[in-house]
Design an enzyme around this catalytic site. Sequence first.
Site, PDB file in Angstrom:
ATOM      1  NE  ARG A  35      -4.429  -1.764   1.315  1.00 16.43           N
ATOM      2  CZ  ARG A  35      -5.350  -1.715   2.164  1.00 16.43           C
ATOM      3  NH1 ARG A  35      -5.483  -0.963   3.158  1.00 16.43           N
ATOM      4  NH2 ARG A  35      -6.272  -2.443   1.878  1.00 16.43           N
ATOM      5  CG  ASP A 139     -12.974   9.623   8.754  1.00 14.54           C
ATOM      6  OD1 ASP A 139     -13.761   8.901   8.761  1.00 14.54           O
ATOM      7  OD2 ASP A 139     -11.755   9.418   8.492  1.00 14.54           O
TER       8      ASP A 139
END
Length: 273
Positions: A35, A139
Site C-alpha cells: 500500500r 473522521d
Amino acid sequence: MATLTDRTFRDLADLMHSLVGLSFADSKKHLVSSRLSLRIQKLGLDGFEDYLALISDEQNSSEFQVAVDLLTTNETYFFREPAHYSLLEAELGRGPQRPLALWSAASSFGDEAYSTAMLLSDMQQRGRIGNDWSILGTDISDRVLQAASNAVYPDERLRDVSPERLKRYCLRGEGESEGLVQMNPHLRKRVRFGWLNLCQPFEELGPFDAIFLRNVLIYFDPPTKSEVVDRVLTKLRPGGLFFLGTAEGRVPCKMPLKTLAPGAFRKLDSTGT
Ligand SMILES: C[S@@+](CC[C@H](N)C(=O)[O-])C[C@H]1O[C@@H](n2cnc3c(N)ncnc32)[C@H](O)[C@@H]1O
C-alpha cells in the site's frame, strides 16, 4: 523497488498504533508494503526508512494523513446495514419530542450522516420528531471530510436510496456531472463535519441521542477497541442508541449496554434501565 525490513515495519506499525490506534500484526507486513510503495516511488524517496522519517515529522502531518488513508479503507455507502436505520426510526419516533443530536463517529465520505439526515427529515415531515435536530460527522482523514462537506457522490453509492428520497433530497448532475448527485442545501445545513481522532481524548462533544461507530474498530487491537468504545459512550445520553458494524460483534466495555439487534445497543442508565 524498495524493501520493507522487519525493523522498519515494526517502527511504522508502532507509530500508527501510538498516534491513531491502527494495529498491524506481522502478517500484515506485505499489505503495508504494497500500500505504501507506490507513494514512496511517487515522492521519489529512497525507501521505507525515508518515508517513516517523513511521516514521523510533526511538521509534515499532511503526509501522515496520506499514509493513514492508504492503510485504511474509506468504503461506505448510503443506508449501509438498513436494519439499523429501521431501528433508529422506531426508537426516535417513541416518546416526547425533544431536540436530537446524532454522531457519525467515523463518517468517511458522509454517506452514513446524510442517510441519517434523510431519515430524520422524513420523520420531521411526518411530525414524528420535532424540527430541532442535527448530525455531526467526524473522521481522521481530511480528504474524506473535504468530500463529505462537498456532498457530491457517484450515484452508484446511493443504490439503496428510494426513488422518493432521491427526488426529495438529491440534485442530479448534468453534462460533465452526469452520474453524480449532490445532497440538497436543506439536508446539508443539518449535517456538519469535523476532524476527530477516536484514539485520543476528546472533550467538547455531545451529548448525543444516537452514535454510529460502524466499521472502524476493525483497525484497532482489542484493548484499543474497548478504550475507544468507552470513550465514545461517555458522549451518549443514557437511553441513547449505539451502533457498531454488525460484523464487529460486541466489544467488551465498562459502560452497561443492552443489545437490541445485531450491532445495535441501548446505553443503560446507572440503575441499569
Ligand atoms: C470503512 S470507513 C467506515 C464508514 C462508515 N462508518 C460506514 O460504516 O460505512 C472507516 C473510517 O474510519 C476512519 N478512521 C480510521 N481510524 C480512525 C481514528 N483513529 N479516528 C477516527 N476515524 C478513523 C477512516 O478514515 C475511515 O474513513
